[in-house]
Design an enzyme around this catalytic site. Structure first.
Site, PDB file in Angstrom:
ATOM      1  N   GLN A 213       0.828  -1.199   0.000  1.00 53.43           N
ATOM      2  CA  GLN A 213       0.000   0.000   0.000  1.00 53.43           C
ATOM      3  C   GLN A 213       0.870   1.259   0.000  1.00 53.43           C
ATOM      4  O   GLN A 213       1.891   1.323   0.690  1.00 53.43           O
ATOM      5  CB  GLN A 213      -0.922   0.007   1.224  1.00 53.43           C
ATOM      6  N   TYR A 242      -5.890 -13.061  -2.196  1.00 56.11           N
ATOM      7  CA  TYR A 242      -5.197 -11.929  -2.838  1.00 56.11           C
ATOM      8  C   TYR A 242      -4.280 -11.263  -1.807  1.00 56.11           C
ATOM      9  O   TYR A 242      -4.305 -10.047  -1.617  1.00 56.11           O
ATOM     10  CB  TYR A 242      -6.187 -10.895  -3.377  1.00 56.11           C
ATOM     11  N   GLU A 263      -1.774 -16.026  -3.083  1.00 58.89           N
ATOM     12  CA  GLU A 263      -1.328 -14.944  -3.973  1.00 58.89           C
ATOM     13  C   GLU A 263      -0.650 -15.567  -5.188  1.00 58.89           C
ATOM     14  O   GLU A 263       0.114 -16.524  -5.053  1.00 58.89           O
ATOM     15  CB  GLU A 263      -0.348 -14.036  -3.226  1.00 58.89           C
ATOM     16  N   ASP A 314      -9.250  -9.240  -0.555  1.00 56.72           N
ATOM     17  CA  ASP A 314      -8.630  -7.940  -0.873  1.00 56.72           C
ATOM     18  C   ASP A 314      -8.180  -7.961  -2.331  1.00 56.72           C
ATOM     19  O   ASP A 314      -6.985  -7.942  -2.633  1.00 56.72           O
ATOM     20  CB  ASP A 314      -7.445  -7.684   0.062  1.00 56.72           C
ATOM     21  N   CYS A 341     -10.683  -1.404  -3.221  1.00 57.51           N
ATOM     22  CA  CYS A 341     -10.172  -0.101  -3.658  1.00 57.51           C
ATOM     23  C   CYS A 341     -11.024   0.489  -4.776  1.00 57.51           C
ATOM     24  O   CYS A 341     -10.642   1.482  -5.392  1.00 57.51           O
ATOM     25  CB  CYS A 341      -8.714  -0.206  -4.094  1.00 57.51           C
TER      26      CYS A 341
END
Length: 478
Positions: A213, A242, A263, A314, A341
């Site tokens: 981030q 994720y 991931e 996420d 997001c």
């Protein structure tokens, strides 16, 4: 603070809300969240940032040939390939601003030319800079169009003289003609080739290709809210889908029985494993796999995997996939914490989940990206106490685009997948041509012209193969 950024006036596009007072920006984002998500649950007030300036710990600048043939670097003007000369960005860490200026000076001293996209000649494409907010470590990634980098030692020496705070310098080779910044080949020129940063009391290693981030201060706010929603007691099995470099899962591990992170980026998984070891976290493991594929396999009755009590989702901006969410539903966790997001794809995904008997209980927006249109959102969901076959969901068709689930994946999702997986940019026309060959409905917006003499470009073979692979990935064809 008055607007003093030159590139804002030149429409760089990096911070379109810069001329609006920050409270007005938060009000605007609150209204967006309410419009898109208010029908699912009450939307809490957006959590803003106390000092919304110089918060970005990562920046990318593009090299170009400037006036009189002199090397320059900067950012693209919005909607163009015109590079605006770099200035001190009000959103980026001040040390990052100084580092990019030093990189440009050192590159000029080496007489390196910029890569010319239209001619396919030249050397320098981009520079990516990352800085650990707590460690102060700085990573410089020089992206080149070829492996040969003459004078690389002189460059490192010149850069370190101008920016002694730089702790790692890496060359990333990206020879493909693509909009993707980074290629797959990495060579360390100086230092360990990565940096570390502390987040929520844990130390994280960050490599050039890892997702991390960009606003560490607000990330802690975001993660604290996500872990609060998870309501962990130390007895839960948690799946972090994720997971990137494992940030959310590792931050939650101290309150859970075990954490499983999934991931598909191998570099990120290696970082996640190293991060677990560095923080002496023994109850977290990480799996390199596509989240949708792994979740579908894990949801099978004979998978042998532990039953999850909490699932963190996420996903990237395009949201999750129907198959991944259906797998979550089949796993029957007590709670799902969705971190998004993109409120538009979040609204789409919440509709998918609520139609399967799940209910959003809490919605918390967090302003991770002040002065931009973007906003992050944390949603707590639990299984409704009624028969999922009798759930009634009311929503406005004007607010929702369900094409992603009617056809398996939207055109934008297919474009994103092909670009990320193969480094190719494909048009909606090419996708529709391939879908038509496979007997799939192309939608009313992508039908070919009815004029007999219409000249329609045909999809090149390599792009057709990439689109076919994407259709298989989204289970649209077998």
């Amino acid at each position: 603070m008055p607007v003093t950024c030159t590139n804002y006036k030149l429409k760089c596009g990096g911070c379109p809300l810069l001329n609006q007072p920050y409270p007005d920006q938060l009000k605007r984002k609150q209204q967006l969240e309410q419009r898109l998500l208010g029908r699912f649950a009450p939307v809490s007030p957006v959590l803003g940032q106390a000092e919304p300036w110089h918060y970005r710990n990562k920046a990318i600048a593009t090299f170009a040939t400037g006036p009189r043939g002199r090397l320059t670097c900067g950012i693209y003007a919005a909607g163009t390939h015109r590079v605006l000369p770099y200035t001190d960005c009000l959103l980026q860490d001040t040390v990052i601003n100084q580092t990019i200026a030093a990189v440009l000076e050192a590159a000029r001293a080496c007489r390196w030319p910029a890569f010319e996209e239209d001619r396919g000649t030249g050397l320098l494409r981009h520079v990516l800079v990352r800085r650990g907010k707590t460690s102060g470590q700085v990573l410089v990634v020089l992206v080149t169009a070829q492996e040969n980098l003459p004078g690389s030692r002189n460059f490192v020496k010149a850069l370190r003289e101008k920016a002694p705070w730089v702790t790692s310098v890496v060359q990333n080779c990206n020879p493909r003609r693509t909009s993707a910044v980074l290629g797959s080949d990495v060579r360390t020129l100086y230092g360990p080739g990565k940096i570390t940063d502390t987040l929520c009391g844990l130390q994280f290693a960050i490599s050039p290709r890892s997702f991390y981030q960009v606003n560490p201060e607000q990330t802690e706010v975001l993660y604290a809210k996500a872990i609060e929603f998870a309501a962990l007691t130390g007895k839960e099995t948690v799946i972090d889908a994720y997971c990137g470099i494992g940030t959310i899962g590792l931050c939650a591990a101290g309150r859970a029985k075990q954490v499983i992170g999934v991931e598909r980026n191998p570099d990120a998984v290696r970082n996640a494993c190293a991060n677990a070891a560095a923080n002496k976290i023994n109850n977290a493991r990480f799996i390199c796999a596509d989240a949708t594929d792994w979740m579908r396999a894990a949801a099978q009755p004979n998978s042998g995997l532990p039953h999850p009590d909490v699932v963190f989702l996420d996903p990237p901006r395009e949201g999750s996939t129907p198959a991944c969410m259906d797998a979550v539903v089949a796993m029957k966790p007590k709670r799902v914490v969705y971190v998004s997001c993109n409120p538009e794809t979040l609204a789409r995904d919440l509709t998918h989940l609520t139609r399967r008997g799940w209910k959003a209980l809490k919605i918390q927006p967090v302003d991770m990206f002040p002065h931009t249109e973007h906003v992050e959102t944390v949603v707590l969901l639990s299984k409704g106490g009624i028969d999922s076959n009798k759930v009634r969901v009311e929503f406005s068709l004007e607010d929702m685009d369900m094409s992603g689930f009617q056809k398996g994946a939207t055109y934008e999702q297919i474009k994103e997948y092909v670009l990320e997986k193969h480094g190719l940019k494909v048009s909606s026309l090419y996708i529709s041509q391939v879908k038509r060959k496979c007997g799939l409905d192309v939608g009313q917006n992508y039908n070919l012209s009815k004029k007999e003499d219409a000249k329609v470009p045909q999809c090149p073979p390599e792009k057709e193969a990439a689109i076919m692979e994407a259709l298989k990935h989204f289970q649209m064809i077998s």
